[in-house]
Design an enzyme around this catalytic site. Structure first.
Site, PDB file in Angstrom:
ATOM      1  N   ASP A 270      -8.387  32.738   7.621  1.00  0.00           N
ATOM      2  CA  ASP A 270      -9.108  31.488   7.886  1.00  0.00           C
ATOM      3  C   ASP A 270     -10.594  31.818   7.854  1.00  0.00           C
ATOM      4  O   ASP A 270     -11.135  32.400   8.796  1.00  0.00           O
ATOM      5  CB  ASP A 270      -8.701  30.925   9.248  1.00  0.00           C
ATOM      6  CG  ASP A 270      -9.442  29.641   9.598  1.00  0.00           C
ATOM      7  OD1 ASP A 270     -10.134  29.096   8.722  1.00  0.00           O
ATOM      8  OD2 ASP A 270      -9.330  29.191  10.759  1.00  0.00           O
ATOM      9  N   ALA A 271     -11.242  31.462   6.755  1.00  0.00           N
ATOM     10  CA  ALA A 271     -12.662  31.771   6.574  1.00  0.00           C
ATOM     11  C   ALA A 271     -13.500  30.590   7.060  1.00  0.00           C
ATOM     12  O   ALA A 271     -13.746  29.638   6.319  1.00  0.00           O
ATOM     13  CB  ALA A 271     -12.950  32.073   5.103  1.00  0.00           C
TER      14      ALA A 271
ATOM     15  N   THR B 225     -18.470  30.243  10.884  1.00  0.00           N
ATOM     16  CA  THR B 225     -19.080  31.333  11.652  1.00  0.00           C
ATOM     17  C   THR B 225     -18.219  32.584  11.647  1.00  0.00           C
ATOM     18  O   THR B 225     -18.714  33.686  11.439  1.00  0.00           O
ATOM     19  CB  THR B 225     -19.325  30.888  13.105  1.00  0.00           C
ATOM     20  OG1 THR B 225     -20.159  29.724  13.114  1.00  0.00           O
ATOM     21  CG2 THR B 225     -20.005  31.999  13.899  1.00  0.00           C
ATOM     22  N   LEU B 226     -16.918  32.407  11.879  1.00  0.00           N
ATOM     23  CA  LEU B 226     -16.008  33.546  11.980  1.00  0.00           C
ATOM     24  C   LEU B 226     -14.910  33.462  10.923  1.00  0.00           C
ATOM     25  O   LEU B 226     -14.474  32.373  10.549  1.00  0.00           O
ATOM     26  CB  LEU B 226     -15.359  33.591  13.368  1.00  0.00           C
ATOM     27  CG  LEU B 226     -16.279  33.843  14.563  1.00  0.00           C
ATOM     28  CD1 LEU B 226     -15.489  33.706  15.861  1.00  0.00           C
ATOM     29  CD2 LEU B 226     -16.913  35.221  14.481  1.00  0.00           C
ATOM     30  N   THR B 227     -14.479  34.625  10.476  1.00  0.00           N
ATOM     31  CA  THR B 227     -13.315  34.731   9.599  1.00  0.00           C
ATOM     32  C   THR B 227     -12.215  35.445  10.365  1.00  0.00           C
ATOM     33  O   THR B 227     -12.417  36.553  10.876  1.00  0.00           O
ATOM     34  CB  THR B 227     -13.653  35.501   8.312  1.00  0.00           C
ATOM     35  OG1 THR B 227     -14.542  34.707   7.516  1.00  0.00           O
ATOM     36  CG2 THR B 227     -12.406  35.807   7.502  1.00  0.00           C
ATOM     37  N   LYS B 228     -11.065  34.777  10.485  1.00  0.00           N
ATOM     38  CA  LYS B 228      -9.940  35.330  11.219  1.00  0.00           C
ATOM     39  C   LYS B 228      -8.832  35.739  10.251  1.00  0.00           C
ATOM     40  O   LYS B 228      -8.576  35.040   9.266  1.00  0.00           O
ATOM     41  CB  LYS B 228      -9.379  34.307  12.221  1.00  0.00           C
ATOM     42  CG  LYS B 228     -10.253  34.084  13.450  1.00  0.00           C
ATOM     43  CD  LYS B 228     -11.419  33.165  13.212  1.00  0.00           C
ATOM     44  CE  LYS B 228     -11.000  31.756  12.914  1.00  0.00           C
ATOM     45  NZ  LYS B 228     -12.173  30.842  12.703  1.00  0.00           N
TER      46      LYS B 228
ATOM     47  N   GLU C 135      -7.173  23.260   4.973  1.00  0.00           N
ATOM     48  CA  GLU C 135      -7.569  23.800   6.274  1.00  0.00           C
ATOM     49  C   GLU C 135      -6.771  23.218   7.433  1.00  0.00           C
ATOM     50  O   GLU C 135      -6.296  23.958   8.304  1.00  0.00           O
ATOM     51  CB  GLU C 135      -9.059  23.550   6.495  1.00  0.00           C
ATOM     52  CG  GLU C 135      -9.602  24.149   7.773  1.00  0.00           C
ATOM     53  CD  GLU C 135     -11.113  24.002   7.892  1.00  0.00           C
ATOM     54  OE1 GLU C 135     -11.647  24.407   8.936  1.00  0.00           O
ATOM     55  OE2 GLU C 135     -11.752  23.481   6.949  1.00  0.00           O
TER      56      GLU C 135
ATOM     57  N   GLY D  76     -19.405  25.115  18.717  1.00  0.00           N
ATOM     58  CA  GLY D  76     -19.843  26.484  18.971  1.00  0.00           C
ATOM     59  C   GLY D  76     -21.169  26.807  18.317  1.00  0.00           C
ATOM     60  O   GLY D  76     -21.979  27.570  18.857  1.00  0.00           O
TER      61      GLY D  76
ATOM     62  N   SER E 151     -12.288  29.205  18.232  1.00  0.00           N
ATOM     63  CA  SER E 151     -12.830  30.494  18.664  1.00  0.00           C
ATOM     64  C   SER E 151     -13.865  30.352  19.772  1.00  0.00           C
ATOM     65  O   SER E 151     -14.086  31.290  20.542  1.00  0.00           O
ATOM     66  CB  SER E 151     -13.448  31.221  17.463  1.00  0.00           C
ATOM     67  OG  SER E 151     -12.477  31.483  16.477  1.00  0.00           O
TER      68      SER E 151
END
Length: 273
Positions: free
Chosen positions: A8-9, A12-15, A76, A127, A230
């Protein structure tokens, strides 16, 4: 051994989610702008052959991976909902209809009913707002540094409450409710600490997100609101703000373990079903 991973890009964060050698669901997390670290991790994990990818930054990351792996794209929210449904089952929540609020860089809100969904709305407050205002107001720009300070900070010197306005007179609503986020900053002279400022920023974000979620829940006559993202990870104070406000309005808040990884989980499950 050939392996599949779900990515999951986000903004802010890529998981990343995958099953390890013991078939246990495992996660990795990177800042999305550090794409070289993401690529290095994937290349250094031998056996990865297939990647299911979702999220706002998925196209950019996909371009860097094309040719080396079998790539599957996934919408998504389909990925997020699949991940949420998986976690609900694992945690033994028997809920079919709910509001799903995903607090990422911004916030998206969906109405889920009988495994179908519609986008109810969203807000740019999330966030990214916490981090952006943290940088502007305190020059602190790492989430890991912000969260501990929100735990010790106080909002009393910056927020105006209903009780502040009514001044001891019986008010029509709870005196502890916020009447104006940061309202005191304009009418008092005070050298506020970084922890107080950050606690107040987080209070603003938590209350805006919750208020919107409650409006949609009331419109659809839904009891349960599931909060994921997140931004909630290890963020007890934000969870408390959201939970108390949700319960005050007679709705039931639910925070899922690993909810911030829902998109990556859903992507993984889609590719391995």
């Amino acid at each position: 051994m050939e392996r599949t991973i779900g990515i999951d890009a986000g903004g802010t964060l890529t998981k990343i989610a995958y099953f390890n050698e013991k078939r246990l669901l495992t996660f990795e997390k990177f800042y999305s702008h550090e794409q070289h670290k993401i690529i290095d991790w994937i290349k250094n994990n031998n056996g990865i052959k297939q990647i299911c990818i979702t999220g706002g930054k998925s196209k950019l990351l996909q371009q860097l991976l094309t040719g080396s792996y079998k790539i599957i794209e996934l919408n998504e929210f389909e990925a997020t909902l699949a991940g949420v449904q998986y976690i609900l089952k694992e945690e033994k929540h028997a809920i079919r209809n709910f509001i799903l609020t995903n607090i990422g860089t911004g916030t998206s809100i969906h109405y889920v009913y009988n495994e179908q969904y519609i986008r109810a709305g969203g807000t740019g407050v999330g966030g990214g707002t916490i981090m952006g205002l943290s940088k502007l107001l305190t020059n602190i720009d790492h989430f890991e540094d912000v969260i501990p300070l929100t735990k010790v900070g106080s909002r009393k010197e910056l927020d105006i409450t209903v009780g502040d306005i009514y001044g001891g007179i019986l008010s029509p609503i709870d005196n502890n409710l916020t009447a104006s986020n940061f309202g005191k900053a304009a009418i008092t002279e005070s050298n506020n600490s970084s922890s107080d400022i950050l606690a107040t920023v987080q209070g603003l974000v938590g209350e805006v997100v919750t208020a919107l979620s409650l409006q949609f829940a009331e419109t659809k006559n839904i009891e349960h609101i599931i909060y994921i993202g997140s931004t909630l990870c290890n963020n007890v104070q934000l969870q408390h703000i959201i939970s108390s406000y949700t319960e005050y309005q007679n709705k039931t808040p639910i925070f899922l373990q690993d909810g911030g990884n829902s998109g990556a989980i859903g992507a993984l499950l889609h590719a391995t079903k």
